[in-house]
Design a protein around this motif. Structure first.
Motif, mmCIF file in Angstrom:
data_model
loop_
_atom_site.group_PDB
_atom_site.id
_atom_site.type_symbol
_atom_site.label_atom_id
_atom_site.label_comp_id
_atom_site.label_asym_id
_atom_site.label_seq_id
_atom_site.Cartn_x
_atom_site.Cartn_y
_atom_site.Cartn_z
ATOM 1 N N ALA A 36 1.249 -1.144 -0.288
ATOM 2 C CA ALA A 36 0.221 0.106 0.387
ATOM 3 C C ALA A 36 0.667 1.467 0.330
ATOM 4 C CB ALA A 36 -1.270 0.331 1.112
ATOM 5 N N PHE A 41 0.048 1.231 -6.136
ATOM 6 C CA PHE A 41 -0.565 0.340 -6.269
ATOM 7 C C PHE A 41 -1.675 0.213 -6.372
ATOM 8 C CE2 PHE A 41 -3.111 -1.253 -1.776
ATOM 9 C CZ PHE A 41 -2.596 -2.420 -2.100
ATOM 10 N N GLN A 163 -9.748 -4.410 2.559
ATOM 11 C CA GLN A 163 -9.320 -2.970 1.962
ATOM 12 C C GLN A 163 -10.427 -2.245 1.030
ATOM 13 O OE1 GLN A 163 -5.240 -3.453 -0.594
ATOM 14 N NE2 GLN A 163 -5.898 -1.321 -1.387
ATOM 15 N N GLU A 205 -2.084 -2.776 3.989
ATOM 16 C CA GLU A 205 -2.829 -2.351 3.421
ATOM 17 C C GLU A 205 -4.115 -1.854 3.711
ATOM 18 O OE1 GLU A 205 1.095 -4.174 1.861
ATOM 19 O OE2 GLU A 205 -0.535 -4.705 3.457
#
Length: 442
Positions: A36, A41, A163, A205
């Motif tokens: 992340a 990303f 996420q 993340e």
């Protein structure tokens, strides 16, 4: 399955052969799916995960009106991964999309019981709602929050899904029109997301996506014309949530390790959390340093390493341009105020179950720019009992050479900021010299 918007430098159309074509020829950008903190990303590249890993080779999902490219990643039984990229799809959305159409789409995805489908639908619906300027965006946003709350009840807790859940909360809050209760509902969804992540160990993340959601809710609360009491109720929930996130991060590291989670955006606004489990013996010998926090060794010396003092944990939270206490601007005993865009640095030190140490706990904060005014940078700490910023029991030292303000107190749990005072007893450091400023009577 992931889709990403094709950049504005490309024009995508349907060719005579029935296949998509791009002018100039499409070249996929570099993408990262592992860290992340990497600027490439996938979520930072506006990616949308249509579905997490599964055995089915197909996926069906609504998308907003734009040209996309698709990335399909596969993982074998040994953990090796491979991916393929293709141009498409090209989506054209009708211009007469209604609020009912959007809420029906959310309801349909929610009835599927598929977390990936629900999350993708939320992101698409909120994107379409923003693109079309749909009226009733508050109703759509609340329906989206209901859908996200449903995800927390059925998701198993894999990192990519969690996420995307955190990112979706950010999108709904930033796009929709939400009242105080809805903002608190958004915070509750992030809290559930954190609880799901904690079971398998909080990853950087997932932590970053949750932190980003907290920052977005805080920004919306500080900019909205919300009554003070209501704003406080949201802010209190967010501060507690960040503290819980720090505890979860501490639970995912071993003694002697440090972990950092960052949600700061390109403008420098957002939240950073750093946690550490330093050795008590080393702290008693060499002191403690974590980010801007420093504590002298004497604060830890002479303590028996019994059940209460055998462990030491530290959390440092930077609220950059994201003052979590923006509902109260007053600095007690002064005519000054603290801006909603002020930097705030919070510390939480768990040592011997103490609320204060015998030696100062110091944090270094960048010196604010007060322009051409003669305001003096001065430290304040947030007093929970007074529910306000105070200058009591906190020392200020200015270091003009490096452009920082050092705030010191004995409290193990507190928050600091720097404001502009007309005059206050502070110490200015320039090289090896220190100059005391005398206070003016109020």
């Amino acid at each position: 399955f992931f889709v990403f918007p094709v950049g504005d430098s490309y024009t995508v159309s349907l060719g005579e052969n029935g296949e998509l074509q791009s002018t100039p020829p499409f070249q996929p950008p570099t993408l990262n799916f592992d860290s992340a903190n990497n600027p490439a990303f996938w979520s930072k590249m506006d990616g949308l995960m249509l579905r997490s890993s599964a055995t089915s080779p197909t996926v069906s999902q609504r998308l907003s009106s734009k040209a996309f490219f698709t990335v399909v990643r596969a993982t074998d039984k040994l953990g090796a991964t491979a991916s393929t990229t293709i141009l498409g799809p090209l989506v054209e959305t009708p211009s007469d999309v209604s609020q009912e159409d959007l809420t029906n789409a959310l309801a349909e995805s929610q009835n599927s019981g598929d977390p990936s489908q629900i999350l993708a639908s939320v992101q698409v619906v909120m994107s379409v709602s923003g693109d079309t300027g749909s009226t009733g965006s508050g109703a759509v946003a609340n329906a989206a929050l209901d859908a996200l709350a449903g995800v927390t009840e059925i998701v198993e807790g894999d990192d990519q899904t969690l996420q995307q859940l955190g990112d979706s909360v950010s999108q709904v809050v930033a796009t929709g029109t939400l009242d105080t209760e809805s903002l608190k509902k958004a915070a509750d969804i992030l809290d559930s997301c954190l609880n799901l992540a904690t079971g398998s160990g909080l990853s950087v993340e997932v932590g970053s996506s949750i932190l980003g959601g907290i920052a977005t809710i805080g920004k919306t609360t500080s900019t909205a014309t919300t009554p003070t009491g209501e704003a406080k109720s949201v802010s209190t929930k967010l501060v507690s949530l960040v503290s819980n996130l720090g505890e979860a991060a501490l639970g995912s590291i071993e003694p002697g390790q440090t972990k950092e989670i960052n949600s700061v955006d390109e403008s420098g606004e957002g939240i950073k959390v750093a946690v550490s489990k330093p050795s008590t013996a080393e702290a008693a010998t060499s002191g403690l340093q974590l980010k801007q926090l420093s504590i002298a060794a004497e604060a830890f010396a002479g303590r028996r390493l019994d059940g209460l003092c055998g462990t030491l944990s530290v959390q440092v939270t930077e609220w950059l341009k994201s003052n979590p206490f923006s509902y109260t601007e007053e600095v007690l005993g002064t005519t000054a105020s603290v801006s909603e865009k002020a930097d705030v640095l919070s510390v939480e030190i768990n040592y011997c179950n103490r609320s204060a140490l015998t030696r100062p706990i110091s944090v270094a904060i960048p010196m604010p720019d007060f322009g051409d005014s003669d305001l003096i940078p001065t430290c304040a700490r947030f007093d929970k009992a007074a529910d306000s910023w105070v200058t009591s029991d906190v020392e200020t030292k200015l270091n003009a050479t490096v452009g920082t303000v050092t705030c010191s107190s004995g409290f193990t749990v507190t928050s600091y900021t720097v404001f502009g005072a007309g005059s206050k007893p502070v110490t200015t450091t320039g090289g090896d010299e220190e100059t005391d400023h005398s206070p003016l009577s109020s």
